[in-house]
Design an enzyme around this catalytic site. Structure first.
Site, PDB file in Angstrom:
ATOM      1  N   GLY A  52      38.739  42.327  38.168  1.00 37.62           N
ATOM      2  CA  GLY A  52      39.856  43.036  37.556  1.00 37.62           C
ATOM      3  C   GLY A  52      40.655  42.240  36.557  1.00 37.62           C
ATOM      4  O   GLY A  52      41.582  42.773  35.936  1.00 37.62           O
ATOM      5  N   TYR A  53      40.346  40.973  36.353  1.00 34.11           N
ATOM      6  CA  TYR A  53      41.088  40.153  35.388  1.00 34.11           C
ATOM      7  C   TYR A  53      40.574  40.462  33.981  1.00 34.11           C
ATOM      8  O   TYR A  53      39.443  40.128  33.631  1.00 34.11           O
ATOM      9  CB  TYR A  53      40.910  38.666  35.679  1.00 34.11           C
ATOM     10  CG  TYR A  53      41.565  38.175  36.952  1.00 34.11           C
ATOM     11  CD1 TYR A  53      42.470  38.968  37.651  1.00 34.11           C
ATOM     12  CD2 TYR A  53      41.281  36.909  37.456  1.00 34.11           C
ATOM     13  CE1 TYR A  53      43.070  38.512  38.814  1.00 34.11           C
ATOM     14  CE2 TYR A  53      41.880  36.443  38.617  1.00 34.11           C
ATOM     15  CZ  TYR A  53      42.770  37.246  39.297  1.00 34.11           C
ATOM     16  OH  TYR A  53      43.356  36.784  40.453  1.00 34.11           O
TER      17      TYR A  53
END
Length: 316
Positions: A52-53
């Protein structure tokens, strides 16, 4: 850099980890390379990222640097799944088996590896039965896609329930670690998460050990234009700790730093690093120069009276 075991497992990591949340978005390839070089040269091994980064950008950039800057087998590669971006930019939380395992496969492709050393569920989700989420961790280990598994951002009872479930039946993959926010500005995990981790053999990987950057003292007289607090991505994230209580803690850290001849960053980071049960705080930086400020704490140890004073002023 000293190495520590992750909980009761055979996995060992450097007692500081390198966080890559901003890589591929706010941190470009040149800065990321410089950070990785500095970290490895200081003896660091734990590299922490997540699907998710930056919608996978962090993993992609880290994958491009692996093998070039450092040999794959010389680092402990940790990533997470469970948070992803929707087309409209909002965050999707999904810890179902149908999401987690394809997300792991996508992480492996971005990282350019056949397995990660530590795979973590990024958050708790009540929308999916816990046993389904944990079964995905089992599959990741038995298929060879992850060597160890853990959780992130679980409360105390959630941590205990998940770890106990995994220990209940032989053949399940035991949880190796839990990654939680922990700093002088956020000590909430001490009440239940840390005791649960200690009782069930989980290593603790604190994220944001510098209080989202506030404990460095950079916000004492305002918000620097080049800081995360001025970034549209992180203004609210940092702003949560720009209150009167935080200001008192920051001033105490600054006074301790002055007395020791250290920087406030060093005081705050060493305090977290040496808390009972902590394996490795995960530090992130905008630049390699900032990161080197964190890497310089290896030989530092806080006097007991300073620890006691900081404990007192930061108690809720």
């Amino acid at each position: 850099m000293q190495q520590r075991a992750v909980g009761s497992t055979g996995l060992t990591v450097s007692r500081l980890g390198l966080g890559t949340m901003t890589w591929g978005r706010d941190t470009d390839e040149h800065e990321a390379r410089d950070q990785l070089v500095a970290f490895v040269e200081a003896g660091g091994t734990l590299l922490d990222t997540a699907a998710g980064y930056g919608a996978g950008a962090s993993e992609t950039l880290l994958g491009q640097l692996l093998g070039d800057v450092v040999a794959r087998d010389d680092v402990v590669l940790a990533t997470k799944a469970g948070i992803s971006a929707r087309p409209d930019g909002s965050r999707r939380h999904d810890t179902s088996r149908g999401h987690l395992l394809p997300a792991l496969d996508a992480s492996l492709r971005r990282l350019g590896v056949d397995h990660v050393d530590l795979w973590q569920v990024h958050l708790w989700s009540g929308a999916t039965p816990l046993e389904e989420t944990l079964a995905a961790l089992d599959t990741a280990v038995t298929s060879g896609r992850a060597s160890y598994v853990g959780v992130s951002n679980y409360s105390g009872w959630q941590t205990a329930q998940a770890a106990t479930w995994q220990r209940a039946v032989p053949g399940r993959a035991p949880l190796a670690s839990t990654q939680v926010e922990y700093s002088l500005l956020n000590r909430g995990v001490e009440a239940e998460v840390l005791p649960a981790a200690a009782a069930l053999g989980l290593g603790v990987l604190p994220w944001s050990p510098l209080g989202r950057g506030v404990l460095t003292g950079k916000y004492r007289s305002g918000t620097p234009s080049d800081s995360r607090g001025a970034s549209p991505h992180f203004a609210g994230f940092v702003g949560a700790y720009l209150d009167d209580r935080a200001a008192r803690v920051v001033e105490a850290v600054a006074r301790a730093a002055d007395g020791l001849g250290w920087t406030p960053l060093e005081v705050a980071l060493v305090w977290v690093r040496d808390r009972p049960g902590v394996t490795a705080p995960v530090v992130g930086a905008r630049t390699a120069a900032q990161l080197r400020g964190s890497l310089g704490v290896e030989e530092l140890e806080l006097p007991a009276e300073i620890v006691a004073a900081l404990d007192d002023v930061s108690a809720d």
